[in-house]
Design an enzyme around this catalytic site. Structure first.
Site, PDB file in Angstrom:
ATOM      1  N   GLU A 162       0.800  -1.239   0.000  1.00 34.47           N
ATOM      2  CA  GLU A 162       0.000   0.000   0.000  1.00 34.47           C
ATOM      3  C   GLU A 162       0.829   1.284   0.000  1.00 34.47           C
ATOM      4  O   GLU A 162       0.654   2.175   0.825  1.00 34.47           O
ATOM      5  CB  GLU A 162      -0.970  -0.033   1.198  1.00 34.47           C
ATOM      6  CG  GLU A 162      -1.818  -1.279   1.206  1.00 34.47           C
ATOM      7  CD  GLU A 162      -2.674  -1.467   2.447  1.00 34.47           C
ATOM      8  OE1 GLU A 162      -2.763  -0.546   3.276  1.00 34.47           O
ATOM      9  OE2 GLU A 162      -3.258  -2.545   2.596  1.00 34.47           O
ATOM     10  N   GLU A 267      -5.914 -10.831  -1.105  1.00 35.46           N
ATOM     11  CA  GLU A 267      -6.695 -10.657   0.133  1.00 35.46           C
ATOM     12  C   GLU A 267      -8.203 -10.602  -0.156  1.00 35.46           C
ATOM     13  O   GLU A 267      -8.921  -9.751   0.312  1.00 35.46           O
ATOM     14  CB  GLU A 267      -6.270  -9.369   0.843  1.00 35.46           C
ATOM     15  CG  GLU A 267      -4.784  -9.271   1.126  1.00 35.46           C
ATOM     16  CD  GLU A 267      -4.393  -8.008   1.855  1.00 35.46           C
ATOM     17  OE1 GLU A 267      -5.287  -7.289   2.333  1.00 35.46           O
ATOM     18  OE2 GLU A 267      -3.181  -7.723   1.965  1.00 35.46           O
TER      19      GLU A 267
HETATM   20  O1  G3I Z   1      -3.972  -8.839  19.013  1.00 36.75           O
HETATM   21  C1  G3I Z   1      -4.629  -7.704  19.604  1.00 36.75           C
HETATM   22  C2  G3I Z   1      -5.357  -8.119  20.875  1.00 36.75           C
HETATM   23  O2  G3I Z   1      -4.396  -8.553  21.842  1.00 36.75           O
HETATM   24  C3  G3I Z   1      -6.144  -6.928  21.418  1.00 36.75           C
HETATM   25  O3  G3I Z   1      -6.912  -7.345  22.537  1.00 36.75           O
HETATM   26  C4  G3I Z   1      -7.070  -6.381  20.345  1.00 36.75           C
HETATM   27  C5  G3I Z   1      -7.749  -5.129  20.865  1.00 36.75           C
HETATM   28  O4  G3I Z   1      -8.389  -4.501  19.804  1.00 36.75           O
HETATM   29  O5  G3I Z   1      -6.305  -6.021  19.157  1.00 36.75           O
HETATM   30  C6  G3I Z   1      -5.635  -7.152  18.611  1.00 36.75           C
HETATM   31  O6  G3I Z   1      -4.897  -6.734  17.484  1.00 36.75           O
HETATM   32  C7  G3I Z   1      -5.722  -6.509  16.338  1.00 36.75           C
HETATM   33  C8  G3I Z   1      -5.203  -7.412  15.198  1.00 36.75           C
HETATM   34  O7  G3I Z   1      -5.919  -7.163  13.973  1.00 36.75           O
HETATM   35  C9  G3I Z   1      -5.341  -8.900  15.562  1.00 36.75           C
HETATM   36  O8  G3I Z   1      -6.714  -9.199  15.708  1.00 36.75           O
HETATM   37  C10 G3I Z   1      -5.565  -5.051  15.907  1.00 36.75           C
HETATM   38  O9  G3I Z   1      -6.171  -4.236  16.900  1.00 36.75           O
HETATM   39  C11 G3I Z   1      -6.266  -4.832  14.580  1.00 36.75           C
HETATM   40  O10 G3I Z   1      -5.986  -3.514  14.098  1.00 36.75           O
HETATM   41  C12 G3I Z   1      -5.710  -5.803  13.533  1.00 36.75           C
HETATM   42  O11 G3I Z   1      -6.461  -5.605  12.345  1.00 36.75           O
HETATM   43  C13 G3I Z   1      -5.833  -6.142  11.160  1.00 36.75           C
HETATM   44  C14 G3I Z   1      -5.694  -5.005  10.143  1.00 36.75           C
HETATM   45  O12 G3I Z   1      -5.053  -5.542   8.972  1.00 36.75           O
HETATM   46  C15 G3I Z   1      -4.911  -3.843  10.667  1.00 36.75           C
HETATM   47  O13 G3I Z   1      -3.635  -4.065  10.576  1.00 36.75           O
HETATM   48  C16 G3I Z   1      -6.751  -7.203  10.558  1.00 36.75           C
HETATM   49  O14 G3I Z   1      -6.831  -8.316  11.422  1.00 36.75           O
HETATM   50  C17 G3I Z   1      -6.202  -7.666   9.204  1.00 36.75           C
HETATM   51  O15 G3I Z   1      -7.153  -8.491   8.539  1.00 36.75           O
HETATM   52  C18 G3I Z   1      -5.944  -6.461   8.304  1.00 36.75           C
HETATM   53  O16 G3I Z   1      -5.333  -6.928   7.153  1.00 36.75           O
HETATM   54  C19 G3I Z   1      -4.922  -5.885   6.238  1.00 36.75           C
HETATM   55  C20 G3I Z   1      -3.688  -6.386   5.519  1.00 36.75           C
HETATM   56  O17 G3I Z   1      -2.682  -6.696   6.468  1.00 36.75           O
HETATM   57  C21 G3I Z   1      -3.212  -5.364   4.512  1.00 36.75           C
HETATM   58  N1  G3I Z   1      -4.270  -5.033   3.559  1.00 36.75           N
HETATM   59  C22 G3I Z   1      -5.506  -4.570   4.195  1.00 36.75           C
HETATM   60  C23 G3I Z   1      -6.014  -5.614   5.178  1.00 36.75           C
HETATM   61  C24 G3I Z   1      -7.303  -5.162   5.787  1.00 36.75           C
HETATM   62  O18 G3I Z   1      -7.098  -4.025   6.568  1.00 36.75           O
END
Ligand code: G3I
Length: 380
Positions: A162, A267
């Site tokens: 991105e 994705e």
């Molecule tokens: O692991 C912590 C947990 O300990 C905590 O209690 C919780 C509180 O909110 O957060 C958890 O972490 C989260 C993580 O996913 C694991 O579930 C983060 O807050 C959350 O922001 C994160 O979201 C991920 C997102 O990327 C942001 O980075 C999504 O799962 C993931 O599907 C998404 O994937 C991205 C690709 O990497 C790049 N392209 C876009 C795609 C969608 O956003």
């Protein structure tokens, strides 16, 4: 002809029909990886619970259906390299071991991204932004350490994620501001040095949109002209029920193929919920307030929408299959609807239905539709 003779003849016809149906049923693939074995690998993004064996139901689906895996979060910088000199490889090691155990095509995601990267990466001990040379060294050391650890085991890396804005210009991330545009080329060079056999992908969303696609085509053209080892472009595929059209998807794949790179649908998910934003985006920073109008299927998805989703998935897999000479992988961004990031983005706490397996782990109409497209894909 006597009644007895007619009955016998009728039974014979019925038996022949049943045998034919059974044979046809026997031919129908029962898994995504089988249905597309002559086209491309079919993968799923898997989460920490699935990697560590805490989601037995999810693991059963992954092992039965997919021949590729991507790490939804566990190999992102904030998780694998949380502090200077501190790497956390326990779960990433389990991720790679999981893929090897099940003989899968293992993807690494992602090395350089503006999101989920700790603030320390860009700052010195006084909190000021570091200079170009310092940040290049940090990028180099991260990539050498992480890619090097899985050399020959992770077959493909999302190297830069991105890097573009919606208008096709380069995103003004800290990577861009401190190093300059060549942070992208450097990331690919470092990854190639760490594992010369690994496939290296530039990964982004909404590349079907004209302006952003033009920006990406120009970027890949510059990288290739400079001899940078870019193997493939990842069209993330965070799509909606209505768009982009299959024609646009078709044209987008063709446009990148002309540059001599492979295409991965990295994705894929299809959101059935009302769009909470005007623009087609997957920018994780977007946050939208909760609103009942934006969450219409909290108690289940109407059959009519299930059917619409099934057709949409079938149409898209038809395009991917058409381009199977260029498309090397299609990865669903999650296993069941319950796992999907779409339930909480851009509106927290929605009930979305973007994938091929429902919240109880059962295959949806969309799954059957995708299997049928694969089964009918002619191999030539
Ligand atoms: O692991 C912590 C947990 O300990 C905590 O209690 C919780 C509180 O909110 O957060 C958890 O972490 C989260 C993580 O996913 C694991 O579930 C983060 O807050 C959350 O922001 C994160 O979201 C991920 C997102 O990327 C942001 O980075 C999504 O799962 C993931 O599907 C998404 O994937 C991205 C690709 O990497 C790049 N392209 C876009 C795609 C969608 O956003």
């Amino acid at each position: 002809m006597s009644t007895k003779t007619r009955t016998t003849a009728g039974l014979a016809v019925l038996a022949a029909l049943l045998i034919t149906l059974a044979a046809a049923a026997a031919q129908e693939p029962t898994s995504l990886k089988e249905a597309y074995k002559n086209a491309f690998v079919v993968g799923a993004a898997i989460n920490a619970l699935q990697i560590t064996g805490q989601d037995r139901r999810g693991d059963a689906i992954i092992e039965a259906q997919f021949n590729s895996i991507s790490p939804e979060n566990v190999l992102k910088w904030e998780n694998v390299h949380p502090a200077p000199g501190t790497y956390s490889f326990e779960v990433p090691d389990q991720y790679v071991a999981y893929g090897e155990k099940h003989h899968m095509f293992i993807v690494g995601h992602c090395l350089v991204w503006h999101s989920q990267v700790p603030a320390w990466v860009f700052r010195d001990e006084k909190g000021s932004f570091v200079d170009r040379e310092t940040l290049l060294k940090r990028m180099h050391d991260h990539i050498q350490t992480v890619v090097g650890r899985y050399k020959g085991r992770i077959q493909s890396w999302d190297v830069v994620n991105e890097a573009l804005n919606e208008d096709g210009t380069l995103r003004q991330s800290s990577w861009m501001k401190i190093i300059g545009e060549d942070y992208i080329a450097k990331a690919f060079q470092y990854a190639h040095e760490a594992d010369p056999q690994a496939q290296l992908t530039y990964n982004d969303y909404s590349l079907e949109n004209e302006a952003k696609r033009k920006g990406a085509l120009a970027l890949i053209t510059r990288l290739k002209a400079a001899g940078i080892p870019v193997t493939s472009v990842g069209l993330q595929g965070h799509l909606g029920l209505q768009g982009p059209s299959v024609e646009t998807e078709d044209d987008t794949i063709s446009d990148f193929a002309k540059l001599g790179v492979k295409v991965v649908i990295s994705e894929l998910d299809i959101d059935v919920l009302p769009p909470a934003t005007q623009q087609q985006t997957a920018d994780v920073s977007l946050k939208v307030e909760q609103d009942a109008k934006l969450n219409p299927y909290a108690n289940g998805l109407p059959q009519s929408v299930q059917q619409e989703l099934a057709k949409r998935y079938a149409d898209l897999f038809g395009v991917f299959s058409k381009h199977r000479d260029v498309v090397t992988r299609v990865t669903l961004w999650g296993v069941t609807d319950a796992d999907s990031w779409r339930n909480n983005w851009p509106v927290k706490g929605r009930t979305s239905y973007p994938l091929l397996f429902d919240r109880s782990g059962q295959p949806k109409l969309a799954f059957q539709a995708v299997i049928r497209v694969g089964a009918n894909t002619k191999t030539e």
